[in-house]
Design an enzyme around this catalytic site. Structure first.
Site, short mmCIF file in Angstrom:
data_model
loop_
_atom_site.label_atom_id
_atom_site.label_comp_id
_atom_site.label_asym_id
_atom_site.label_seq_id
_atom_site.Cartn_x
_atom_site.Cartn_y
_atom_site.Cartn_z
CE1 TYR A 32 1.09 -0.19 4.41
CE2 TYR A 32 0.01 1.95 4.34
CZ TYR A 32 0.84 1.05 4.98
OH TYR A 32 1.41 1.38 6.18
CE LYS A 146 3.20 3.36 3.15
NZ LYS A 146 3.27 3.43 4.61
CD GLU A 178 10.39 1.96 10.32
OE1 GLU A 178 10.24 2.92 9.55
OE2 GLU A 178 10.15 0.79 9.99
CG LEU A 202 8.38 2.44 4.73
CD1 LEU A 202 7.92 1.11 4.14
CD2 LEU A 202 7.20 3.35 4.95
N1 PMP Z 1 7.92 3.95 8.81
C1 PMP Z 1 6.75 3.29 8.89
C2 PMP Z 1 6.71 1.95 9.54
C3 PMP Z 1 5.57 3.86 8.36
O1 PMP Z 1 4.40 3.21 8.42
C4 PMP Z 1 5.63 5.16 7.80
C5 PMP Z 1 4.39 5.82 7.28
N2 PMP Z 1 4.04 5.34 6.03
C6 PMP Z 1 6.88 5.80 7.72
C7 PMP Z 1 8.00 5.17 8.25
C8 PMP Z 1 7.02 7.17 7.09
O2 PMP Z 1 6.92 7.11 5.69
P1 PMP Z 1 6.41 8.34 4.84
O3 PMP Z 1 7.27 9.50 5.21
O4 PMP Z 1 6.63 7.93 3.42
O5 PMP Z 1 4.98 8.57 5.18
#
Ligand code: PMP
Length: 286
Positions: A32, A146, A178, A202
Site C-alpha cells: 500500500y 510497505k 523507526e 521503511l
Molecule cells: N515507517 C513506517 C513503519 C511507516 O508506516 C511510515 C508511514 N508510512 C513511515 C516510516 C514514514 O513514511 P512516509 O514518510 O513515506 O509517510
C-alpha cells in the site's frame, strides 16, 4: 457520500466490497501507499509511486498500472472530493483465489483507493511536542516493504495509545530503527542523525525530503546506525511521516528530551519543510 476506487470503478464506499477469498483478507498479501495532497496537489507523487513499485517488486506482484495510469486514476479520485488537503490511500493485493499460501496463477490483483481529509498535527501539538514510548522492534526483517500485513505495527502502536503516548519508537539489537508508523531523526551537538535506509526501516518519503532539505541548507547530517545510548541522550528527537510531517518529540519514556521543548533545529527544519511544501504547490507538481 465518499467515493472510492475498486478494480476499475469509482463507487460509493458503502457499495465497495471485496470477496472473502481476497489474499489481502486471507494472508495480508499486498502492498500500500499513503500520499498526502496539499491544495489538491499530490505531494511527491512520483516518489510514492516509485516506492510502491519497489514494494510490489519485493513481493513479486506485477504493478497493475503505469505511472501515467496511476496519476490519472488519482486525479479522477480527487475530483470526487471538495477538500484542499487530503490523504490518498492506495492498496493492491494479489487478488482472489482458493486459499493456498503459494501464489495463484492467472489472478487479477485487487486495486483499491480511497481518500480522506488530511489530518496533520495541530499547531498546538507541534509547539508543545509529543510524548513517545519505546519498545523492542519485533517485526520481520523486511520492514522496507510497505506491506499491508501490519499486525506487528498495530500491536506496537497500541502500546503507545495504552499509555497516552503518540508513537512507539522501536529499538532492535541496541539500535534505533523507526516508529510504528514513522521515521525518527535524532539531533546531537548540532548534528542531525538518521538511521540508514536498509531492510530494518521503511524508506520514508518524508525522511528523504528532510535529508534533502538538511543537505541543501548545509545542516550537519550523519546517516549511520544510532545506538540506544545516543538516542536516549539526544538534544532533539523528531518523528517524520507523510501525515505527521515533522513532529518534535519532547517526552521519551516520560523523561524530557533535551530542554523538554521543541528545539532550534526542529524549528529550522520545519520552516524549510513548509517552504518546500509551498514551493511544490506553487509549481503544481512534485
Ligand atoms: N515507517 C513506517 C513503519 C511507516 O508506516 C511510515 C508511514 N508510512 C513511515 C516510516 C514514514 O513514511 P512516509 O514518510 O513515506 O509517510
Amino acid at each position: 457520500m465518499t467515493t472510492v476506487y475498486l478494480n476499475g470503478k469509482f463507487l460509493p464506499i458503502e457499495k465497495a466490497f471485496v470477496p472473502v477469498l481476497d489474499r489481502g483478507f486471507i494472508f495480508g498479501d499486498g502492498a500500500y501507499e499513503v500520499i498526502p495532497v496539499y491544495s489538491r496537489h499530490p505531494f511527491h507523487l512520483h516518489e510514492h509511486l516509485l516506492r510502491l513499485q519497489r514494494s510490489l517488486d519485493s513481493i513479486r506482484l506485477k504493478n497493475p498500472h503505469t505511472v501515467a495510469e496511476w496519476s490519472q486514476l488519482i486525479k479522477e479520485l480527487l475530483s470526487n472530493y471538495q477538500e484542499q488537503d487530503l490523504s490518498i490511500y492506495l492498496h493492491i493485493t494479489r487478488g482472489v483465489a482458493k486459499r493456498d499460501h503459494a501464489f495463484p496463477e492467472n489472478v487479477t490483483p485487487t486495486v483499491f483507493m480511497m481518500s480522506s481529509p488530511l489530518l496533520t498535527p495541530s499547531q498546538e501539538l507541534r509547539d508543545r511536542g509529543v510524548s513517545v514510548i519505546t519498545a523492542q522492534d519485533n517485526r520481520w526483517l523486511r520492514c522496507d516493504i510497505k506491506s499491508i500485513a501490519l499486525l506487528p505495527n498495530v500491536l506496537l502502536r497500541q502500546l503507545a495509545v495504552d499509555t497516552g503516548a503518540v508513537e512507539t519508537i522501536l529499538l532492535r539489537d541496541g539500535f534505533l530503527t523507526e516508529g510504528s508508523a514513522s521515521n525518527v531523526f535524532v539531533v546531537r551537538n548540532g548534528t542531525v542523525l538518521a538511521p540508514p535506509k536498509n531492510e530494518l526501516i521503511l524508506p520514508g518519503v518524508t525522511y528523504d525530503v528532510v535529508i534533502e532539505l538538511a543537505t541543501s541548507s548545509s545542516i550537519p547530517l550523519e546517516i549511520r546506525p544510532i545506538s540506544e545510548a545516543e538516542f536516549r541522550a539526544a538534544d532533539e528527537l523528531w518523528l517524520t511521516s507523510s501525515t505527521k510531517e515533522v513532529l518534535p518529540i519532547t517526552l521519551l519514556d516520560n523523561a524530557p528530551v533535551g530542554g523538554g521543548r521543541p528545539g532550534a533545529m526542529f524549528k529550522r527544519i520545519y520552516q524549510l519543510y513548509q517552504e518546500h511544501k509551498n514551493q511544490v504547490m506553487r509549481l503544481g507538481n512534485s
